[in-house]
Design a protein around this motif. Structure first.
Motif, mmCIF file in Angstrom:
data_model
loop_
_atom_site.group_PDB
_atom_site.id
_atom_site.type_symbol
_atom_site.label_atom_id
_atom_site.label_comp_id
_atom_site.label_asym_id
_atom_site.label_seq_id
_atom_site.Cartn_x
_atom_site.Cartn_y
_atom_site.Cartn_z
ATOM 1 N N GLY A 183 30.142 44.265 43.915
ATOM 2 C CA GLY A 183 31.460 44.753 43.389
ATOM 3 C C GLY A 183 31.318 45.537 42.132
ATOM 4 N N GLY A 201 39.963 42.954 43.389
ATOM 5 C CA GLY A 201 40.147 41.450 43.355
ATOM 6 C C GLY A 201 39.431 40.641 42.752
ATOM 7 N N ASP A 202 39.481 39.293 43.288
ATOM 8 C CA ASP A 202 38.510 38.172 42.662
ATOM 9 C C ASP A 202 37.128 38.354 43.133
ATOM 10 O OD1 ASP A 202 40.591 37.290 40.878
ATOM 11 O OD2 ASP A 202 41.251 35.854 42.313
ATOM 12 N N ALA A 215 42.332 54.650 43.895
ATOM 13 C CA ALA A 215 41.590 55.979 44.307
ATOM 14 C C ALA A 215 40.691 56.316 43.195
ATOM 15 C CB ALA A 215 42.394 57.210 44.734
ATOM 16 N N VAL B 79 40.851 58.618 35.330
ATOM 17 C CA VAL B 79 41.190 57.239 35.578
ATOM 18 C C VAL B 79 41.383 57.190 36.928
ATOM 19 C CG1 VAL B 79 42.022 56.834 33.162
ATOM 20 C CG2 VAL B 79 43.750 57.439 34.841
ATOM 21 N N PRO B 80 41.397 55.832 37.305
ATOM 22 C CA PRO B 80 41.673 55.710 38.902
ATOM 23 C C PRO B 80 43.209 55.780 39.014
ATOM 24 C CG PRO B 80 40.400 53.803 38.003
ATOM 25 C CD PRO B 80 40.762 54.687 36.752
ATOM 26 N N ALA B 81 43.559 56.399 40.399
ATOM 27 C CA ALA B 81 45.040 56.686 40.432
ATOM 28 C C ALA B 81 45.231 55.746 41.631
ATOM 29 C CB ALA B 81 45.013 58.229 41.313
ATOM 30 N N ALA B 82 46.738 55.440 41.633
ATOM 31 C CA ALA B 82 47.097 54.809 42.782
ATOM 32 C C ALA B 82 46.646 55.446 44.271
ATOM 33 C CB ALA B 82 48.766 54.513 42.924
ATOM 34 N N ALA B 83 46.479 54.546 44.958
ATOM 35 C CA ALA B 83 45.949 54.926 46.308
ATOM 36 C C ALA B 83 47.084 55.233 47.396
ATOM 37 C CB ALA B 83 44.691 54.322 46.846
ATOM 38 N N THR B 86 46.277 51.847 51.932
ATOM 39 C CA THR B 86 46.154 50.727 51.709
ATOM 40 C C THR B 86 44.764 50.022 52.230
ATOM 41 O OG1 THR B 86 47.396 49.607 53.450
ATOM 42 C CG2 THR B 86 48.463 49.887 51.511
ATOM 43 N N GLN B 87 44.200 51.010 53.059
ATOM 44 C CA GLN B 87 42.794 50.726 53.763
ATOM 45 C C GLN B 87 41.616 50.963 52.623
ATOM 46 O OE1 GLN B 87 42.301 49.068 56.821
ATOM 47 N NE2 GLN B 87 40.222 48.734 55.890
ATOM 48 N N ALA B 88 40.875 50.124 52.107
ATOM 49 C CA ALA B 88 40.007 50.559 50.955
ATOM 50 C C ALA B 88 38.579 50.761 51.620
ATOM 51 C CB ALA B 88 39.760 49.426 50.193
ATOM 52 N N ASP B 89 37.932 51.870 51.275
ATOM 53 C CA ASP B 89 36.542 51.850 51.602
ATOM 54 C C ASP B 89 35.474 50.802 51.233
ATOM 55 O OD1 ASP B 89 37.054 54.627 52.458
ATOM 56 O OD2 ASP B 89 36.771 55.279 50.455
ATOM 57 N N ILE B 90 35.799 50.232 49.839
ATOM 58 C CA ILE B 90 35.066 49.079 49.466
ATOM 59 C C ILE B 90 35.884 48.369 48.603
ATOM 60 C CG2 ILE B 90 34.332 50.618 47.416
ATOM 61 C CD1 ILE B 90 31.515 49.470 47.815
ATOM 62 N N GLN B 91 35.272 46.825 48.256
ATOM 63 C CA GLN B 91 36.088 46.041 47.328
ATOM 64 C C GLN B 91 35.236 46.012 46.192
ATOM 65 O OE1 GLN B 91 38.844 44.822 47.916
ATOM 66 N NE2 GLN B 91 39.241 42.682 46.720
ATOM 67 N N SER B 92 35.936 45.993 44.913
ATOM 68 C CA SER B 92 35.513 45.693 43.779
ATOM 69 C C SER B 92 35.902 44.253 43.223
ATOM 70 C CB SER B 92 35.542 46.721 42.842
ATOM 71 O OG SER B 92 35.335 46.133 41.261
ATOM 72 N N GLY B 93 35.032 43.294 42.853
ATOM 73 C CA GLY B 93 35.382 42.119 42.586
ATOM 74 C C GLY B 93 34.363 41.316 41.944
ATOM 75 N N GLY B 94 34.427 39.962 41.618
ATOM 76 C CA GLY B 94 33.526 39.078 41.135
ATOM 77 C C GLY B 94 32.215 38.960 42.112
ATOM 78 N N SER B 95 31.329 38.554 41.496
ATOM 79 C CA SER B 95 29.914 38.497 42.280
ATOM 80 C C SER B 95 29.296 37.093 41.846
ATOM 81 C CB SER B 95 29.049 39.787 42.656
ATOM 82 O OG SER B 95 28.709 39.915 41.267
#
Lengths: 319, 95
Positions: A183, A201-202, A215, B79-83, B86-95
């Motif tokens: 992530g 998200g989390d 984006a 900086v990131p912009a509002a997309a 609502t369909q993401a290519d990938i998810q950033s989150g805790g791991s």
């Protein structure tokens, strides 16, 4: 946003790596096999150099040279240099000498094999301090004092993402690349039309209702969260983010912090430092000009208020 | 040797002794200065061996000979912009 209606989804590969998941996105499907080969190669090299859970890793073998200068490979030297750079840049909030603190908290093996509920008490001790690591990257030597255990942790994963994305993009001119390790993501080359669409998200494994989508067109984006890799120890919940000043988990102020920066290493360091820093984190991030989203918690519920700083898109666009 | 010669000889020996004592005192003082400068230089240049054990949380001004440069976290070019999607290519989150 350019040409979103005609947007072609990037080609994708995903596989387990470094105790987490590696995801590779490229803007040209034909480049995917070679790009995946390069990514696997980079991850294998980082694992062999930096893993805390492999007795044969280079960083674990440094223990045999404790208190004396030891030769290190160019890759480990570069990873250590990055870890020390961000330690300095965060004022020690992210510190590679927290290895013993991690062990004390019970994170002593790969997380999948961890005992998730140990009753014995913890006696946290402050980390020895990153400034005690004497690195001469050009000479390929490092001195780790006796009693210091290194944990490059997420910094090494982020460094692997940066290296791999850059290497793949250089090898295939004009290719847009995104590499995510657990992530935390790095980009290189031109982004797709409309940018790389990243849910935040989390949990990196799955989006939750309400997670925003942003984006990203350059640099890195990383998320640190205390909702993942947590376990019980002596009747309380602990997790993988340690405050080097105490050797214990930080005060529970932020549940999840996401940061955009020039690189994945910098984004990861800022996100982790913000979790450690607590209430002062928004001002600290704003002072650095780093766009971020911070989600607070009250230790028991998931109800949260997101705070955004330094240009992070305002709430909206949630799924 | 008459009494006056003996007295002069005694005076000469006393003066010689005082000169020798003065030379010793001056040499000792010079040595102390040299030692102080040497100690100052030695402690101003922390050696690798001084990092041999972990027993403090106080930062020093040294730390790394290389790799410690660059004292800040760098901002992204954009900086990131509002997309729009609502369909993401990938998810950033805790791991």
């Amino acid at each position: 946003m350019r040409g979103l209606a005609a947007r072609v989804a990037p080609a994708r590969a995903a596989f387990p790596a470094l105790g987490s998941t590696a995801v590779l996105l490229v803007t040209d499907e034909r480049a995917l096999p070679e790009a995946e080969r390069v990514l696997r190669d980079e991850l294998a090299a980082i694992d062999a150099a930096c893993s805390r859970f492999r007795p044969d890793s280079e960083i674990m073998r440094l223990a045999a040279h404790a208190g004396r200068a030891a030769p290190v490979s160019p890759l480990l030297a570069a990873a250590l240099a990055e870890a020390l750079r961000v330690a300095r840049a965060t004022g020690g909030l992210v510190d590679p000498t927290v290895g013993q603190s991690m062990l004390d908290l019970g994170y002593d093996r790969d997380f999948a094999a961890l005992d998730r509920d140990r009753p014995d008490p913890v006696h946290p001790r402050p980390a020895p301090g990153w400034w005690r690591i004497m690195l001469d990257a050009e000479a390929g030597e490092v001195l780790v004092p006796r009693g210091v255990l290194l944990d490059l942790g997420a910094t090494a994963k982020a460094y692997a993402a940066d290296r791999a994305a850059d290497r793949i993009a250089r090898a295939a001119g004009g290719l847009g690349v995104l590499v995510s390790i657990g992530g935390d993501l790095a980009t290189a080359g031109p982004s797709p039309d409309g940018g790389w669409l990243v849910g935040v998200g989390d949990d990196h494994r799955a989006a939750a209702p309400g997670d925003p989508v942003v984006a990203v067109t350059s640099g890195g984006l990383a998320t640190s969260s205390v909702t993942q890799r947590s376990w019980r120890r002596a009747g309380r919940t602990v997790h993988h983010i340690v405050d080097p000043r105490t050797g214990d988990v930080p005060e529970p102020v932020w549940r999840t912090v996401s940061v955009a920066a020039r690189s994945c290493v910098d984004a990861n360091a800022a996100a982790t430092a913000a979790v450690v820093l607590g209430r002062a984190a928004p001002a600290w991030l704003a002072g650095l000009g780093l766009a971020a989203r911070l989600v607070g918690h009250d230790a028991t519920t998931v109800t949260a208020t997101a705070v955004t700083v330094a240009g992070w898109p305002a709430p909206g666009g949630a799924r | 040797m008459d009494p006056s010669q003996a007295r002069r000889l005694q005076i000469d020996r006393r003066r010689e002794g005082m000169r020798r004592q003065r030379r010793v005192t001056q040499a000792t003082a010079a040595g102390a200065v040299v030692a102080a400068v040497a100690f100052g230089w030695a402690f101003a240049h922390e050696s690798a061996a001084s990092a041999g054990t972990a027993d403090s949380t106080q930062p020093s001004q040294t730390g790394t000979t290389t790799g410690g440069a660059g004292g800040t976290l760098r901002q992204p070019d954009q900086v990131p912009a509002a997309a729009d999607s609502t369909q993401a290519d990938i998810q950033s989150g805790g791991s």
